[in-house]
Design a protein around this motif. Structure first.
Motif, PDB file in Angstrom:
ATOM      1  N   ILE A  75       0.799  -1.119  -0.057  1.00 44.42           N
ATOM      2  CA  ILE A  75       0.186  -0.038  -0.064  1.00 44.42           C
ATOM      3  C   ILE A  75       0.898   1.158  -0.155  1.00 44.42           C
ATOM      4  O   ILE A  75       0.684   2.144  -0.884  1.00 44.42           O
ATOM      5  N   LEU A  76       1.635   1.197   0.676  1.00 43.66           N
ATOM      6  CA  LEU A  76       2.437   2.710   1.077  1.00 43.66           C
ATOM      7  C   LEU A  76       3.707   2.852   0.359  1.00 43.66           C
ATOM      8  O   LEU A  76       3.973   3.748  -0.176  1.00 43.66           O
ATOM      9  N   ILE A 123      -3.773  -3.435  17.531  1.00 45.09           N
ATOM     10  CA  ILE A 123      -2.914  -2.350  17.605  1.00 45.09           C
ATOM     11  C   ILE A 123      -1.440  -2.511  17.076  1.00 45.09           C
ATOM     12  O   ILE A 123      -1.073  -1.817  16.127  1.00 45.09           O
ATOM     13  N   ARG A 124      -0.960  -3.815  17.021  1.00 42.28           N
ATOM     14  CA  ARG A 124       0.241  -4.107  16.615  1.00 42.28           C
ATOM     15  C   ARG A 124       0.269  -4.341  15.185  1.00 42.28           C
ATOM     16  O   ARG A 124       1.147  -4.020  14.250  1.00 42.28           O
ATOM     17  N   VAL A 125      -1.138  -4.789  14.782  1.00 39.35           N
ATOM     18  CA  VAL A 125      -1.350  -5.084  13.080  1.00 39.35           C
ATOM     19  C   VAL A 125      -1.299  -3.596  12.423  1.00 39.35           C
ATOM     20  O   VAL A 125      -0.707  -3.346  11.519  1.00 39.35           O
ATOM     21  N   ILE A 126      -2.248  -2.572  13.149  1.00 36.99           N
ATOM     22  CA  ILE A 126      -2.100  -1.252  12.542  1.00 36.99           C
ATOM     23  C   ILE A 126      -0.680  -0.593  12.424  1.00 36.99           C
ATOM     24  O   ILE A 126      -0.349  -0.164  11.351  1.00 36.99           O
ATOM     25  N   GLN A 127      -0.020  -1.043  13.544  1.00 36.27           N
ATOM     26  CA  GLN A 127       1.402  -0.138  13.928  1.00 36.27           C
ATOM     27  C   GLN A 127       2.344  -0.909  12.467  1.00 36.27           C
ATOM     28  O   GLN A 127       2.947  -0.366  12.023  1.00 36.27           O
ATOM     29  N   GLY A 128       2.047  -2.035  12.490  1.00 35.82           N
ATOM     30  CA  GLY A 128       2.896  -2.810  11.407  1.00 35.82           C
ATOM     31  C   GLY A 128       2.741  -2.393  10.212  1.00 35.82           C
ATOM     32  O   GLY A 128       3.579  -2.059   9.363  1.00 35.82           O
ATOM     33  N   LEU A 129       1.220  -2.252   9.880  1.00 37.91           N
ATOM     34  CA  LEU A 129       1.128  -1.719   8.631  1.00 37.91           C
ATOM     35  C   LEU A 129       1.923  -0.149   8.222  1.00 37.91           C
ATOM     36  O   LEU A 129       2.397   0.139   7.123  1.00 37.91           O
ATOM     37  N   CYS A 130       1.695   0.582   9.215  1.00 40.69           N
ATOM     38  CA  CYS A 130       2.340   1.976   9.253  1.00 40.69           C
ATOM     39  C   CYS A 130       3.792   1.803   8.948  1.00 40.69           C
ATOM     40  O   CYS A 130       4.464   2.416   8.283  1.00 40.69           O
ATOM     41  N   LEU A 131       4.254   0.891   9.632  1.00 40.14           N
ATOM     42  CA  LEU A 131       5.852   1.023   9.841  1.00 40.14           C
ATOM     43  C   LEU A 131       6.415   0.304   8.424  1.00 40.14           C
ATOM     44  O   LEU A 131       7.658   0.714   8.406  1.00 40.14           O
ATOM     45  N   SER A 132       5.743  -0.158   7.613  1.00 42.97           N
ATOM     46  CA  SER A 132       6.085  -0.730   6.360  1.00 42.97           C
ATOM     47  C   SER A 132       6.639   0.410   5.453  1.00 42.97           C
ATOM     48  O   SER A 132       7.577   0.025   4.556  1.00 42.97           O
ATOM     49  N   ALA A 369      10.361  -0.848   0.027  1.00 45.51           N
ATOM     50  CA  ALA A 369       9.448  -1.126   0.978  1.00 45.51           C
ATOM     51  C   ALA A 369       9.177  -2.764   0.768  1.00 45.51           C
ATOM     52  O   ALA A 369       9.297  -3.262   1.968  1.00 45.51           O
ATOM     53  N   LEU A 370       8.819  -3.183  -0.327  1.00 48.60           N
ATOM     54  CA  LEU A 370       8.367  -4.626  -0.377  1.00 48.60           C
ATOM     55  C   LEU A 370       9.338  -5.599  -0.086  1.00 48.60           C
ATOM     56  O   LEU A 370       8.957  -6.494   0.673  1.00 48.60           O
ATOM     57  N   GLY A 375      11.544  -9.484   3.892  1.00 45.53           N
ATOM     58  CA  GLY A 375      12.248  -9.984   4.682  1.00 45.53           C
ATOM     59  C   GLY A 375      12.495  -9.739   6.217  1.00 45.53           C
ATOM     60  O   GLY A 375      12.791 -10.551   7.118  1.00 45.53           O
ATOM     61  N   PHE A 376      12.203  -8.313   6.445  1.00 48.78           N
ATOM     62  CA  PHE A 376      12.054  -8.071   7.973  1.00 48.78           C
ATOM     63  C   PHE A 376      10.916  -8.798   8.528  1.00 48.78           C
ATOM     64  O   PHE A 376      11.008  -9.358   9.610  1.00 48.78           O
ATOM     65  N   ALA A 377       9.600  -9.257   7.743  1.00 52.96           N
ATOM     66  CA  ALA A 377       8.809  -9.983   8.636  1.00 52.96           C
ATOM     67  C   ALA A 377       9.187 -11.332   8.832  1.00 52.96           C
ATOM     68  O   ALA A 377       8.867 -11.909   9.737  1.00 52.96           O
ATOM     69  N   ILE A 378       9.502 -12.160   7.947  1.00 47.97           N
ATOM     70  CA  ILE A 378      10.278 -13.447   7.953  1.00 47.97           C
ATOM     71  C   ILE A 378      11.232 -13.548   9.202  1.00 47.97           C
ATOM     72  O   ILE A 378      11.070 -14.269  10.343  1.00 47.97           O
ATOM     73  N   SER A 379      12.213 -12.587   9.223  1.00 44.79           N
ATOM     74  CA  SER A 379      13.335 -12.633  10.344  1.00 44.79           C
ATOM     75  C   SER A 379      12.661 -12.120  11.375  1.00 44.79           C
ATOM     76  O   SER A 379      12.614 -12.644  12.725  1.00 44.79           O
ATOM     77  N   GLY A 380      11.766 -10.987  11.584  1.00 50.21           N
ATOM     78  CA  GLY A 380      11.061 -10.638  12.759  1.00 50.21           C
ATOM     79  C   GLY A 380      10.178 -11.678  13.485  1.00 50.21           C
ATOM     80  O   GLY A 380       9.966 -11.831  14.772  1.00 50.21           O
TER      81      GLY A 380
END
Length: 464
Positions: A75-76, A123-132, A369-370, A375-380
């Motif tokens: 999205i972002l 809240i973590r879901v919303i925050q994760g979307l913004c962080l991306s 971003a993508l 990569g960060f999602a996998i390792s996170g």
């Protein structure tokens, strides 16, 4: 057709604006990660669960914020390439900071039961979307404002926020963690989350005056009727995939900041404030090491620095975790500093320019971003969660988590070897280097020129 005014490059302002925003991102990361390891397992889950299970569930809530990041990047990322880097940087600033503040307002399991972890995850879901979209836009902004000979140095200030945010968190958390347990669990844990509001205000005051970079303004002077995301996945999917695999090295940082704290304090009963002091000292040293490594990135190359750093950070995680099992603070501090202050600072200094320069200007935020967020999602997810699971129910096994770090190192290193070294290219040359003749033809065919625009009604055939 009137051409938009091309602003001057302001590398210092761009670097500071990116630095403060990433400081907020990593402040959130470190506050939540530290709370996951020390507090959330007690406050947001049933006290009837075994301690190891509570820690694991807490780590899963931490990982959720990373798992949704690829969706946010879809999205972002294109928004950053269509509407501007600054546009996304302001959206993410308020999204990240607002969610961090709200976490500090949440009721606990003792107050509302199972609804507490549900709200936490939401809240973590919303925050994760913004962080991306935060880092990709900030890095692109810094890169495109920098001179060709200092791109590595200027972009390193974006990830310098990793150390600044971590340090800010620990300076807040060390006295908080030393509070009497009753006060800490009653209200003390909320203070670090509320402090994020101050960082948001400071970051906004800095970011509102930054101009879009000249390269981006020039790229928008001609309209191209091609979706950035569609174009990216058609012509640059290899670069996206390369960054995905390179970015998993971030998992070692998550292990250092989150898993190792729980490993030391829960598994081996080490003193919490002293353990937090380890990462504080490492973060302080990294404040000096990151820009120094960024300076060297422009001398020896992005790829070379990234490979050296990746091997170093992967190998030194094992002795760091082992040192925790000995309870020897001298060893813990020494290996923690080597792993994070030295080698991970080199990773942080090299990857912004290394990754961002794999894409042309029109697609830079989307690609960066993508690739990074997958990569960060996998390792996170894998870093803290799988490490906690492999450490055993009593959190005492250091070998399994060490193998996870080495696995990150191997994957990232092999992927980096497939990349081009871009240190010698100018920004103008990068656009040509990364576009095939076929892609250039597609862009040319989709470009809307002034002559293609509708004429005045009086000039149309048959007009009266």
């Amino acid at each position: 057709m009137t051409q938009p005014a091309i602003p001057k490059k302001t590398p210092a302002r761009a670097a500071i604006a990116s630095w403060i925003g990433t400081t907020l991102e990593y402040y959130d990361f470190a506050v939540y990660g530290t709370s996951s390891a020390l507090i959330f397992n007690v406050l947001f889950f049933s006290p009837e669960l075994p301690q190891g299970i509570s820690v694991l569930l807490s780590m899963i809530t931490f990982a959720v914020g990373y798992a949704v990041r690829p969706l946010g990047a879809l999205i972002l990322g294109p928004m950053g390439d269509r509407f501007g880097r600054k546009f996304v940087m302001l959206i993410t600033l308020f999204g990240i900071g607002g969610c961090t503040f709200l976490i500090g307002c949440l009721p606990t399991f003792a107050q509302i039961g199972a609804l507490a972890p549900i709200l936490l995850v939401l809240i973590r879901v919303i925050q994760g979307l913004c962080l991306s979209g935060e880092q990709a836009s900030a890095i692109s902004m810094s890169l495109e404002h920098a001179s060709d000979r200092r791109r590595g140095f200027i972009t390193s200030f974006t990830t310098l926020g990793a150390s600044t945010g971590t340090l800010l968190t620990l300076l807040v958390f060390i006295p908080i963690a030393a509070m009497p347990k009753e006060q800490l669990l009653a209200w003390g844990w909320r203070i670090p989350f509320w402090i994020s509001a101050v960082v948001v205000v400071v970051a906004y005051l800095i970011r509102r005056h930054i101009e879009e970079p000249p390269e981006f303004i020039e790229s928008r002077s001609t309209k191209v009727n091609v979706s950035p995301l569609k174009h990216l996945l058609r012509f640059h999917w290899r670069a996206v995939l390369r960054i995905v695999f390179c970015a998993v090295i971030a998992g070692t940082s998550y292990m250092m900041q989150t898993f190792s704290v729980a490993f030391a304090t829960t598994g081996y009963g080490l003193d919490k404030p002293t353990m937090l002091l380890t990462t504080t000292v490492s973060a302080v040293i990294a404040l000096g090491m990151t820009p120094l490594a960024g300076f060297l990135v422009d001398k020896i190359g992005r790829k070379t620095m990234f490979l050296i750093a990746t091997v170093g950070v992967g190998i030194t995680m094992a002795p760091y975790l082992w040192s925790i099992t000995t309870g020897n603070w001298a060893l813990i501090f020494t290996f923690g500093i080597i792993n994070y202050s030295l080698f991970y600072s080199m990773v942080n200094a090299s990857w912004p320019s290394f990754f961002a320069e794999m894409f042309p200007t029109r697609l830079r935020v989307s690609g960066l971003a993508l690739g990074t967020q997958i990569g960060f999602a996998i390792s996170g997810v894998i870093g803290p969660v799988l490490s906690t699971a492999l450490a055993g129910a009593d959190l005492k096994d250091w070998v399994g988590p060490s193998l996870i770090a080495i696995g990150f190192m191997v994957i990232a290193g092999i992927s980096a070897l497939t990349a081009k070294e871009t240190v010698k290219y100018t920004m103008k040359e990068l656009d040509n280097v990364h576009q095939s003749e076929r892609e250039k033809a597609v862009v040319a065919a989709a470009t809307v020129r002034p002559s293609d625009a509708p004429r005045d009604l009086a000039a149309q055939p048959g007009a009266k």
